[in-house]
Write a protein that holds these residues in place. Structure first.
Motif, PDB file in Angstrom:
ATOM      1  N   LEU A  90       0.827  -1.195   0.000  1.00 49.75           N
ATOM      2  CA  LEU A  90       0.000   0.000   0.000  1.00 49.75           C
ATOM      3  C   LEU A  90       0.865   1.251   0.000  1.00 49.75           C
ATOM      4  CD1 LEU A  90      -2.537  -1.036   2.817  1.00 49.75           C
ATOM      5  CD2 LEU A  90      -2.626  -1.590   0.372  1.00 49.75           C
ATOM      6  N   LYS A  91       0.317   2.329  -0.565  1.00 47.92           N
ATOM      7  CA  LYS A  91       0.964   3.638  -0.483  1.00 47.92           C
ATOM      8  C   LYS A  91       0.063   4.559   0.324  1.00 47.92           C
ATOM      9  CE  LYS A  91       1.296   6.595  -3.992  1.00 47.92           C
ATOM     10  NZ  LYS A  91       1.765   7.227  -5.255  1.00 47.92           N
ATOM     11  N   ASN A  92       0.559   5.028   1.446  1.00 51.28           N
ATOM     12  CA  ASN A  92      -0.207   5.921   2.299  1.00 51.28           C
ATOM     13  C   ASN A  92      -0.343   7.303   1.676  1.00 51.28           C
ATOM     14  OD1 ASN A  92      -0.387   3.866   4.166  1.00 51.28           O
ATOM     15  ND2 ASN A  92       1.344   4.595   5.397  1.00 51.28           N
ATOM     16  N   SER A  93      -1.189   8.119   2.279  1.00 54.55           N
ATOM     17  CA  SER A  93      -1.417   9.461   1.750  1.00 54.55           C
ATOM     18  C   SER A  93      -0.165  10.329   1.801  1.00 54.55           C
ATOM     19  CB  SER A  93      -2.551  10.146   2.528  1.00 54.55           C
ATOM     20  OG  SER A  93      -2.262  10.168   3.912  1.00 54.55           O
ATOM     21  N   ASP A  94       0.786   9.974   2.693  1.00 59.04           N
ATOM     22  CA  ASP A  94       2.041  10.741   2.768  1.00 59.04           C
ATOM     23  C   ASP A  94       3.114  10.196   1.835  1.00 59.04           C
ATOM     24  OD1 ASP A  94       2.751   8.375   3.968  1.00 59.04           O
ATOM     25  OD2 ASP A  94       3.224   9.245   5.926  1.00 59.04           O
ATOM     26  N   GLY A  95       2.741   9.207   0.990  1.00 63.28           N
ATOM     27  CA  GLY A  95       3.689   8.644   0.033  1.00 63.28           C
ATOM     28  C   GLY A  95       4.477   7.463   0.545  1.00 63.28           C
ATOM     29  N   GLN A  96       4.357   7.149   1.829  1.00 65.54           N
ATOM     30  CA  GLN A  96       5.090   6.010   2.401  1.00 65.54           C
ATOM     31  C   GLN A  96       4.471   4.692   1.957  1.00 65.54           C
ATOM     32  OE1 GLN A  96       7.937   6.178   4.486  1.00 65.54           O
ATOM     33  NE2 GLN A  96       7.891   8.271   3.687  1.00 65.54           N
ATOM     34  N   HIS A  97       5.349   3.700   1.700  1.00 61.36           N
ATOM     35  CA  HIS A  97       4.892   2.364   1.322  1.00 61.36           C
ATOM     36  C   HIS A  97       4.901   1.465   2.551  1.00 61.36           C
ATOM     37  CE1 HIS A  97       5.961   2.712  -3.247  1.00 61.36           C
ATOM     38  NE2 HIS A  97       5.364   3.790  -2.783  1.00 61.36           N
ATOM     39  N   ARG A  98       3.951   0.536   2.606  1.00 66.04           N
ATOM     40  CA  ARG A  98       3.925  -0.458   3.675  1.00 66.04           C
ATOM     41  C   ARG A  98       3.190  -1.687   3.190  1.00 66.04           C
ATOM     42  NH1 ARG A  98      -1.128  -0.210   6.792  1.00 66.04           N
ATOM     43  NH2 ARG A  98      -2.462   1.417   5.891  1.00 66.04           N
ATOM     44  N   SER A  99       3.268  -2.761   3.956  1.00 64.33           N
ATOM     45  CA  SER A  99       2.603  -4.014   3.602  1.00 64.33           C
ATOM     46  C   SER A  99       1.654  -4.437   4.713  1.00 64.33           C
ATOM     47  CB  SER A  99       3.627  -5.130   3.361  1.00 64.33           C
ATOM     48  OG  SER A  99       4.388  -4.859   2.209  1.00 64.33           O
ATOM     49  N   VAL A 100       0.519  -5.013   4.329  1.00 67.34           N
ATOM     50  CA  VAL A 100      -0.392  -5.649   5.278  1.00 67.34           C
ATOM     51  C   VAL A 100      -0.753  -7.016   4.711  1.00 67.34           C
ATOM     52  CG1 VAL A 100      -1.348  -3.462   6.100  1.00 67.34           C
ATOM     53  CG2 VAL A 100      -2.488  -4.688   4.241  1.00 67.34           C
ATOM     54  N   THR A 101      -1.180  -7.917   5.588  1.00 72.01           N
ATOM     55  CA  THR A 101      -1.602  -9.247   5.148  1.00 72.01           C
ATOM     56  C   THR A 101      -3.065  -9.459   5.502  1.00 72.01           C
ATOM     57  OG1 THR A 101      -0.799 -10.193   7.231  1.00 72.01           O
ATOM     58  CG2 THR A 101       0.686 -10.283   5.333  1.00 72.01           C
ATOM     59  N   ALA A 102      -3.741 -10.235   4.661  1.00 69.56           N
ATOM     60  CA  ALA A 102      -5.146 -10.577   4.886  1.00 69.56           C
ATOM     61  C   ALA A 102      -5.388 -11.975   4.342  1.00 69.56           C
ATOM     62  CB  ALA A 102      -6.067  -9.576   4.199  1.00 69.56           C
ATOM     63  N   ARG A 103      -6.378 -12.638   4.904  1.00 68.66           N
ATOM     64  CA  ARG A 103      -6.715 -13.971   4.389  1.00 68.66           C
ATOM     65  C   ARG A 103      -7.356 -13.878   2.999  1.00 68.66           C
ATOM     66  NH1 ARG A 103      -5.626 -17.970   7.581  1.00 68.66           N
ATOM     67  NH2 ARG A 103      -5.303 -17.591   9.813  1.00 68.66           N
ATOM     68  N   TYR A 104      -8.151 -12.831   2.789  1.00 71.39           N
ATOM     69  CA  TYR A 104      -8.784 -12.630   1.483  1.00 71.39           C
ATOM     70  C   TYR A 104      -8.791 -11.153   1.147  1.00 71.39           C
ATOM     71  CZ  TYR A 104     -10.295 -17.456   1.725  1.00 71.39           C
ATOM     72  OH  TYR A 104     -10.290 -18.829   1.806  1.00 71.39           O
ATOM     73  N   VAL A 105      -8.797 -10.872  -0.147  1.00 72.27           N
ATOM     74  CA  VAL A 105      -8.907  -9.503  -0.646  1.00 72.27           C
ATOM     75  C   VAL A 105     -10.137  -9.427  -1.532  1.00 72.27           C
ATOM     76  CG1 VAL A 105      -7.863  -7.730  -2.116  1.00 72.27           C
ATOM     77  CG2 VAL A 105      -6.429  -9.071  -0.549  1.00 72.27           C
ATOM     78  N   VAL A 106     -10.954  -8.393  -1.324  1.00 72.53           N
ATOM     79  CA  VAL A 106     -12.132  -8.166  -2.163  1.00 72.53           C
ATOM     80  C   VAL A 106     -11.966  -6.823  -2.854  1.00 72.53           C
ATOM     81  CG1 VAL A 106     -14.630  -7.978  -2.256  1.00 72.53           C
ATOM     82  CG2 VAL A 106     -13.567  -9.518  -0.588  1.00 72.53           C
ATOM     83  N   GLY A 107     -11.892  -6.838  -4.161  1.00 73.38           N
ATOM     84  CA  GLY A 107     -11.728  -5.613  -4.948  1.00 73.38           C
ATOM     85  C   GLY A 107     -13.074  -5.034  -5.324  1.00 73.38           C
ATOM     86  N   CYS A 108     -13.411  -3.911  -4.695  1.00 72.40           N
ATOM     87  CA  CYS A 108     -14.630  -3.160  -5.004  1.00 72.40           C
ATOM     88  C   CYS A 108     -14.229  -1.793  -5.540  1.00 72.40           C
ATOM     89  CB  CYS A 108     -15.495  -3.016  -3.749  1.00 72.40           C
ATOM     90  SG  CYS A 108     -15.871  -4.548  -2.887  1.00 72.40           S
ATOM     91  N   ASP A 109     -13.189  -1.778  -6.354  1.00 71.70           N
ATOM     92  CA  ASP A 109     -12.524  -0.527  -6.720  1.00 71.70           C
ATOM     93  C   ASP A 109     -12.857  -0.039  -8.124  1.00 71.70           C
ATOM     94  OD1 ASP A 109     -11.129  -2.844  -7.432  1.00 71.70           O
ATOM     95  OD2 ASP A 109      -9.165  -1.875  -7.386  1.00 71.70           O
ATOM     96  N   GLY A 110     -14.068  -0.330  -8.580  1.00 70.13           N
ATOM     97  CA  GLY A 110     -14.587   0.343  -9.763  1.00 70.13           C
ATOM     98  C   GLY A 110     -14.194  -0.249 -11.093  1.00 70.13           C
ATOM     99  N   ALA A 111     -14.673   0.410 -12.140  1.00 67.63           N
ATOM    100  CA  ALA A 111     -14.541  -0.120 -13.492  1.00 67.63           C
ATOM    101  C   ALA A 111     -13.094  -0.273 -13.938  1.00 67.63           C
ATOM    102  CB  ALA A 111     -15.296   0.788 -14.466  1.00 67.63           C
ATOM    103  N   SER A 112     -12.201   0.574 -13.463  1.00 65.77           N
ATOM    104  CA  SER A 112     -10.783   0.476 -13.826  1.00 65.77           C
ATOM    105  C   SER A 112      -9.996  -0.257 -12.743  1.00 65.77           C
ATOM    106  CB  SER A 112     -10.200   1.861 -14.074  1.00 65.77           C
ATOM    107  OG  SER A 112     -10.342   2.677 -12.919  1.00 65.77           O
TER     108      SER A 112
END
Length: 538
Positions: free
Chosen positions: A151-173
Motif C-alpha cells: 500500500l501507499k499511504n497518503s504521505d507517500g510512504q509504502h507499507r505491507s499488510v496481510t489478509a486472508r482474502y482480498v475483495v476488490g470493489c474498486d470500480g470499473a478500472s
C-alpha cells in the motif's frame, strides 16, 4: 488468527469504499471479521451517480439496521413510461402490486451521496473494521494462506499488510482486477450518453413529466428519471460527431434540456458523459482475491440495476466468506460466487440490452416497426411489465442439485402479527440458514420436529391467522401462503442472502434436502481435514 508463518493482520482487505465496498465492510464487521478498508479517495463523491435500488437491496439494508438512517434519502420509483416515434405511449414498466413480496416498496430512488455516507458510517461503527482513506493499492502477492498487499499511504510512504482474502470493489478500472489478471468479456453494448442531474425549482416541477419516461425518438433517445425531492435526471444519447466533453458544457446542456427546462428553472448539479458498456469478468476469483461491483461487471442503466448488482455481489460473497473464515466450509464454497453472480449478471444484462437497444433505435422506419410490435405484444395496448419480473433467479451454484419449484429465487418476506403491530419475517426469524414451513400443512409438526435435530438451521412455521398450527407465526397478508400454493410446496430452505436453496412437498423430502446440506458440509470438512493432514506432513 495466527499460523506458523506469523500473524495475519486482517481476515479481509476490502479495496474501495464506494457502496459495494461499504456494504461488504459493514456485513463483515457485523459478522465479527477483522476488516481493513482502503480507498485512494478521501471522501464520498458529492454528485449522484447511481439513482435506483430495489426491495432486495433494501431488505439487506434493513437487516443491517440502516432503515432509519437512509429512509430520509429514499422515495418510491415512479413508473417508467416509454413513448414511441410519434409520442404515443407504447410500454409501461412499473413495480409489482401490493402486498409487496419482500415487505418493502419494490422499486426506489435515492440520493447516492447521502446514502453512501450512511453506509460508510455504519461500516466504521464496528471496532473490528478499520478504514484508511487516501491509501492506494500498489500490489498483491498470494501465498497458500494469505495475501500480502503493498500500500501507499497518503504521505507517500509504502507499507505491507496481510489478509486472508482480498475483495476488490474498486470500480470499473479496478486495480485489483488487473493485478489478479481477471479479464473482462465484452457483452456487446457501447453507446455514448450524457447524464444530466438537475435540482429543479419548485415552480418548474409541475411542468415536467409526473412519471419517469423513455422518449424513444430516433432523432435523439432520452431517458427522464424522477429522483428524490427536487432531483431530476436526463440521460441523453449523444449523436455521431458530437464531442462528449463539449456536450458537457453548461450552455450545450441547457440547449439539450430546452424541451423541458430553462436555466432559470433549476440548478445544474452534474453533467457527465459516459459510454454505456456491457462487460463482465470471465472469472471473479483468483485464489484469495475476489472482485465485486463495477470491478466485475458494467451494464447499461436502463432499468436502474447497476448499483443493485454490485450490492448483490457483496451480499452473495460475504456470507460465503463468513462460512469459510469460521471453518464451516472450505474455500471451495467461494467458487460458487462466480457461478452464481456471473450468470445472473449476463442474463440480466441481456434483458437490459434488449430494452436499451429498443430505446436506442436510430432508424425511423425500424423505430415505427418497434412501436407496432410492442403494442401488438400488449394486445393493442401499451405493454405492461414490472421491473421485478425482469430480474432473473440464480440458475446454478450453492443450490440443491435437484430441480424444484422456486429454487434460486428470492424468498418472500411476509408481515408477522406481533400484538397490535406487525413485524417483518427477518426481524422475527433472523437471517441465517432457515427452514420456513407452511403452517397449514399436515406435515408441519413433523417437519418442525425434524428441524429441531439440526442446530445449524433455524425453523419456523408460518400461516394466516387461525389457519395452521397453534404455534405457527401468523402472517397478516397471505404473502407466504400464496407463495406456497403457487409453487405447490410446503417448506423451503433459505440461504443467509434470502435465496431459496430448495423446496419440498412433504416431510420426507425435507429430510432429504437437509441431508443434502449435511453431505455438502461433510465433504467440505473431509477436504479441510485432508488439507490439514497434508500441511502437517514434514
Amino acid at each position: 488468527m495466527t499460523d506458523t508463518a506469523g500473524a495475519i493482520d486482517y481476515d479481509v482487505l476490502v479495496v474501495g469504499f464506494g457502496p459495494t465496498g461499504a456494504v461488504a465492510a459493514g456485513l463483515l464487521g457485523g459478522l465479527g471479521h477483522r476488516t481493513l478498508v482502503i480507498d485512494r479517495l478521501t471522501d464520498v463523491y458529492d454528485k449522484p451517480r447511481a439513482i435506483a435500488l430495489d426491495h432486495e437491496i433494501f431488505r439487506h439494508f434493513d437487516n443491517m439496521g440502516l432503515t432509519d438512517a437512509i429512509s430520509p434519502y429514499i422515495e418510491p420509483f415512479t413508473a417508467s413510461e416509454h413513448f414511441g416515434v410519434d409520442g404515443q405511449l407504447i410500454r409501461r414498466i412499473d413495480m409489482v402490486a401490493k402486498p409487496y413480496p419482500l415487505g418493502y416498496t419494490p422499486s426506489m430512488v435515492f440520493s447516492q451521496p447521502a446514502v453512501e455516507a450512511e453506509l460508510r458510517c455504519h461500516a466504521t461503527s464496528f471496532s473490528n473494521v478499520r478504514v484508511e482513506l487516501g491509501v492506494e493499492l500498489l500490489g498483491l502477492v498470494q501465498t497458500p494462506d494469505r495475501v500480502e498487499a503493498c500500500l501507499k499511504n497518503s504521505d507517500g510512504q509504502h507499507r505491507s499488510v496481510t489478509a486472508r482474502y482480498v475483495v476488490g470493489c474498486d470500480g470499473a478500472s479496478s486495480t485489483v482486477r488487473q493485478i489478479a489478471d481477471l479479464a473482462l468479456e465484452d457483452l456487446i453494448f457501447d453507446e455514448p450518453w450524457l447524464v444530466v442531474d438537475v435540482r429543479v425549482n419548485e415552480d418548474a416541477l409541475a411542468r415536467l413529466p409526473q412519471c419517469s419516461a423513455q422518449f424513444c425518438n430516433p432523432a435523439r433517445p432520452v431517458s427522464f428519471l424522477i429522483g428524490p425531492k427536487k432531483h431530476r435526471r436526463w440521460e441523453i444519447m449523444l449523436l455521431p460527431g458530437e464531442d462528449a466533453r463539449q456536450m458537457e458544457r453548461p450552455d450545450n446542456v441547457w440547449k439539450l434540456l430546452a424541451p423541458w427546462l430553462t436555466p432559470h428553472d433549476g440548478e445544474l448539479w452534474r453533467a457527465a458523459s459516459y459510454r454505456f458498456h456491457a462487460l463482465v469478468a470471465a472469472e471473479w476469483r483468483n485464489g484469495r482475491i475476489l472482485i465485486a461491483g463495477d470491478a466485475a461487471h458494467q451494464q447499461p442503466p436502463f432499468i436502474g440495476q447497476g448499483m443493485c448488482q454490485g450490492l448483490r455481489d457483496a451480499t452473495n460473497l460475504v456470507w460465503k466468506l463468513d462460512h469459510v473464515l469460521k471453518g464451516v466450509s472450505s474455500d471451495s464454497l467461494l467458487d460458487s460466487y462466480t457461478v452464481e453472480r456471473k450468470q445472473h449478471v449476463i442474463e440480466l444484462t441481456g434483458k437490459i440490452k434488449a430494452i436499451g437497444q429498443s430505446i436506442c433505435e436510430r432508424d425511423a422506419a425500424a423505430a415505427r416497426r418497434r412501436d407496432a410490435q410492442i403494442l401488438a405484444d400488449g394486445g393493442g395496448k401499451p405493454l405492461l411489465l414490472t421491473r421485478q419480473e425482469i430480474i432473473p433467479p440464480l440458475r446454478a451454484g450453492c443450490l440443491s442439485q435437484h430441480e424444484m419449484p422456486a429454487r434460486g429465487t428470492l424468498f418472500p418476506q411476509p408481515r408477522i402479527a406481533r400484538g397490535p403491530t406487525a413485524r417483518l419475517l427477518d426481524d422475527v426469524t433472523g437471517t441465517g440458514w432457515r427452514v420456513l414451513i407452511d403452517g397449514r400443512s399436515d406435515d408441519a409438526a413433523s417437519m418442525l420436529s425434524l428441524c429441531a435435530t439440526r442446530p445449524d438451521v433455524s425453523a419456523a412455521a408460518v400461516a394466516p391467522a387461525g389457519a395452521g398450527l397453534p404455534n405457527a407465526l401468523e402472517e397478516t397478508e397471505g404473502v407466504l401462503a400464496n407463495w406456497f400454493d403457487r409453487h405447490g410446496v410446503v417448506a423451503a430452505i433459505v440461504r443467509p442472502d434470502h435465496y431459496v436453496f430448495g423446496t419440498v412437498r412433504n416431510a420426507s423430502e425435507l429430510g432429504d434436502l437437509l441431508r443434502e446440506i449435511e453431505l455438502r458440509r461433510r465433504d467440505v470438512r473431509a477436504r479441510q481435514d485432508s488439507r490439514s493432514d497434508m500441511e502437517r506432513i514434514p
